[in-house]
Design a protein around this motif. Structure first.
Motif, PDB file in Angstrom:
ATOM      1  N   GLU A   1       5.635   6.115  -2.894  1.00  0.00           N
ATOM      2  CA  GLU A   1       6.310   4.973  -2.275  1.00  0.00           C
ATOM      3  C   GLU A   1       5.320   3.930  -1.780  1.00  0.00           C
ATOM      4  O   GLU A   1       4.354   4.249  -1.096  1.00  0.00           O
ATOM      5  CB  GLU A   1       7.143   5.481  -1.090  1.00  0.00           C
ATOM      6  N   TYR A   2       5.581   2.702  -2.116  1.00  0.00           N
ATOM      7  CA  TYR A   2       4.747   1.603  -1.654  1.00  0.00           C
ATOM      8  C   TYR A   2       5.503   0.785  -0.622  1.00  0.00           C
ATOM      9  O   TYR A   2       6.708   0.566  -0.755  1.00  0.00           O
ATOM     10  CB  TYR A   2       4.359   0.698  -2.829  1.00  0.00           C
ATOM     11  N   VAL A   3       4.773   0.349   0.399  1.00  0.00           N
ATOM     12  CA  VAL A   3       5.389  -0.518   1.389  1.00  0.00           C
ATOM     13  C   VAL A   3       4.546  -1.786   1.537  1.00  0.00           C
ATOM     14  O   VAL A   3       3.359  -1.791   1.199  1.00  0.00           O
ATOM     15  CB  VAL A   3       5.511   0.179   2.765  1.00  0.00           C
TER      16      VAL A   3
ATOM     17  N   GLU B   1       0.862  -1.187   0.000  1.00  0.00           N
ATOM     18  CA  GLU B   1       0.000   0.000   0.000  1.00  0.00           C
ATOM     19  C   GLU B   1       0.891   1.226   0.000  1.00  0.00           C
ATOM     20  O   GLU B   1       2.083   1.149   0.305  1.00  0.00           O
ATOM     21  CB  GLU B   1      -0.919  -0.009   1.222  1.00  0.00           C
ATOM     22  N   VAL B   2       0.277   2.388  -0.311  1.00  0.00           N
ATOM     23  CA  VAL B   2       1.090   3.602  -0.323  1.00  0.00           C
ATOM     24  C   VAL B   2       1.526   3.930   1.101  1.00  0.00           C
ATOM     25  O   VAL B   2       0.751   3.799   2.047  1.00  0.00           O
ATOM     26  CB  VAL B   2       0.323   4.823  -0.894  1.00  0.00           C
TER      27      VAL B   2
END
Lengths: 126, 108, 405
Positions: free
Chosen positions: B40-42, B32-33
């Motif tokens: 950035e996605y984590v 998810e952002v």
């Protein structure tokens, strides 16, 4: 909150650039581990050697031998995940394919073989 | 020194808990952002599967999809990013006992 | 109105495209050795192909991706290697047989040895792919392929007992040589149900820009095309049964088949046979070369389309070029074309599970098919077919050893 399913929707998906040109598939995906923070989705990987690693050691050996035979350096293209615009039926990137190495063999074949044969190049649609 | 892990090499790996018990194989990573607006996605969570039939069929992707089709929904275990230790990507470890995790799973 | 034209074209493609070196050889051998008794294999083959083509067409229209795309995306690269490698090897063998078919037709027409025709045929096929578009290739081959209707004419002219033909549409125990009977049955199935056919069809659906609005066209085309195409294949079997069986002619080479239409149509029958053999095999050569290139390009994510200039999809264009050259080599070397055909038909039949089984999963996956997932009827048909293909796989090797040639 909707999430991105990295394996189901990103891995092995078709990659297209800004102009909807096909530039390979997402052969690999890298996440970056961080202390105390969730892992960051770092980059997409494109390349034959990436695929070979997924398949197994025997495949890596074979593709290594083939590369040496033809004298080509296997290249891995790394695309920062930030450049992903849309994830739909394909993964759309916010870049031009020409700025990456994914079309290296395509270009080489085009220059050295296809364009040398009559009828190879020319206006857009046939 | 940030460890980089290949997601495509991670799938299918068996996760063990601190007591050495098997928990399940990594099947999916959900991202998810990080912050609204950032690109950035984590990784928020990992999905593990524990379908017995699937493991028996070799745990391949095809085996898993086949088993799912015949109504054997593999038990999906949702693991938060905090609970998975990937410092050794070939031996993913759950940071908590398996039982604790099982109790917290969302009801189907 | 446009839809009607599309359906008509699709049906013509089915008719003109059904016959090729494999179906000609296996139906002729079947008829010459067992009369009408192997009719069920042609029927089963046509129905199976109908099911697979409709499914792969629907898959492409709904998900906007071809079957090869989905095999890589849903199942990953490790699984995809199986259909990729198997598809490449088997299709190359069939492609070589098709080139051989054209070469033999030319040998019988001109007296020039078939080996010498290998490269000219390969070259002509390549030029058409290089310069042509998808519609030109597909429709051109289909139109010209209509010459194969001559087999229906020939069959009618021989006045068969149509009730006996009908009886042959149900499987019966052979009176003699069971191994050979089942071997030919499997070869006929392999000739009809070729993976390159439904994989090419799904790529064609994308080339033609099919969407969910084309689902009806897809259904009608796959059904009618194979009804007529399979019907023609059955006619070949009928003619062979009436011409060769009474004379106890066992077909060992394509040259023997040359006289198949002569009793019915006189000397023109010979010319028509050569035309059918040459044209249908040539059309299929184009199709298989494209199908192989599609499989590789789609699986690896390359740019591809027969509607683009070769320069815009160089890896795809170079692939079909190399593939045609490779397939011409066995013919150049003088390999026995009938032998090669028979082996490739059995291998084709044996290779079916690796694409059909995944299709069962794909057609039931809502993420892929949305509302168009398989209903009960479609599932019964497709799953039944998948089981059949697995049985064929298990039986293929024993049958080849016991009943081959």
């Amino acid at each position: 909150m909707k999430g991105v399913h990295l394996v189901h929707d990103v891995l092995d998906a078709q990659l297209v650039d800004r102009k909807r040109q096909k530039m390979g598939r997402v052969d690999g995906l890298v996440i970056e581990l961080r202390d105390g923070e969730p892992p960051r989705v770092a980059e997409l990987l494109v390349g034959g050697s990436v695929l070979a690693e997924r398949i197994g050691r025997w495949m890596v050996a074979i593709s290594g031998a083939v590369s040496r035979l033809f004298g080509i350096e296997p290249e891995v293209t790394r695309i920062p995940f930030e450049q992903v615009r849309v994830i739909d039926s394909c993964v759309e990137l916010d870049i031009d394919a020409s700025s990456t190495n994914t079309l290296r063999s395509e270009r080489w074949l085009d220059e050295h073989i296809v364009c040398r044969i009559p009828g190879g190049a020319g206006p857009e649609r046939k | 020194m940030k460890t980089r892990v290949r997601v495509d090499m991670l799938t299918g790996r068996m996760v063990h808990d601190p007591a050495g018990q098997r928990v399940g194989r990594i099947r999916e990573l959900v991202g998810e952002v990080a912050r609204p607006g950032s690109g950035e996605y984590v990784v928020r969570e990992f999905h593990l599967s524990t379908g017995g039939l699937i493991e028996a069929l070799g745990g391949t992707q095809l085996a898993r999809v086949l088993a799912e089709r015949f109504g054997r929904h593999p038990n999906r275990i949702v693991v938060s990013w905090r609970d998975l230790d990937l410092s050794d990507p070939e031996r993913p470890r759950l940071r908590r006992p398996r039982a604790e995790l099982a109790a917290e799973q969302p009801r189907r | 109105m446009k839809k009607i034209a599309e359906v008509a074209l699709g049906v013509v493609t089915g008719i003109g495209g059904f016959l090729e070196v494999g179906s000609l050889a296996t139906s002729a051998q079947g008829g010459s050795e067992f009369g009408f008794q192997l009719g069920w294999a042609v029927l089963l083959g046509s129905i199976s192909l109908m099911i697979l083509m409709e499914a792969s067409g629907r898959l492409a229209a709904v998900s906007n991706r071809t079957l090869a795309d989905q095999l890589r995306e849903r199942f990953g690269i490790r699984f995809f290697l199986a259909p990729l490698v198997v598809g490449l090897v088997v299709s190359l063998l069939v492609l070589a047989s098709e080139i051989g078919g054209v070469a033999l037709a030319l040998q019988m027409a001109t007296g020039v040895r078939f080996q010498l025709w290998a490269l000219p045929i390969a070259f002509l096929a390549w030029v058409l792919l290089w310069r042509g578009t998808f519609s030109i290739v597909e429709n051109g081959a289909a139109m010209l392929g209509l010459v194969s209707i001559v087999f229906a004419v020939g069959a009618a002219a021989l006045h068969p007992r149509w009730t006996s033909v009908g009886a042959g549409l149900l499987p019966t125990r052979p009176a003699h040589d069971a191994a050979r009977y089942w071997y030919l049955g499997v070869s006929i199935l392999g000739a009809s149900i070729s993976p390159y056919l439904y994989m090419f069809y799904s790529s064609g659906a994308i080339e033609d820009g099919w969407t969910t609005e084309d689902l009806a066209v897809n259904r009608i085309t796959s059904v009618l095309g194979n009804v007529f195409g399979g019907g023609l294949s059955l006619m070949v079997l009928v003619v062979a049964a009436l011409v060769f069986l009474p004379r106890h002619i066992h077909i060992d080479a394509y040259e023997q088949m040359g006289l198949i239409l002569t009793p019915a149509l006189g000397h023109p029958g010979f010319v028509f046979f050569l035309a059918t053999l040459g044209i249908t095999c040539f059309g299929t050569t184009l199709e298989i070369a494209l199908a192989i290139a599609y499989l590789l390009a789609q699986g690896l994510g390359w740019q591809w389309s027969e509607n683009l200039r070769p320069s815009q999809d160089s890896r795809f264009s170079v692939t079909y070029t190399v593939v045609i050259l490779l397939a011409a080599i066995p013919i150049l070397l003088g390999v026995n074309v009938l032998g090669l055909t028979n082996i490739s038909m059995v291998l084709t039949a044996a290779s079916l599970p690796v694409t059909v089984v995944p299709m069962v999963l794909l057609m039931n996956d809502r993420d892929v098919m949305g509302k168009s997932v398989n209903g009960i009827v479609a599932n019964v048909a497709l799953i039944g077919l998948a089981v059949l293909t697995c049985v064929i796989l298990l039986a293929a090797l024993p049958l080849q050893l016991l009943g081959g040639g």
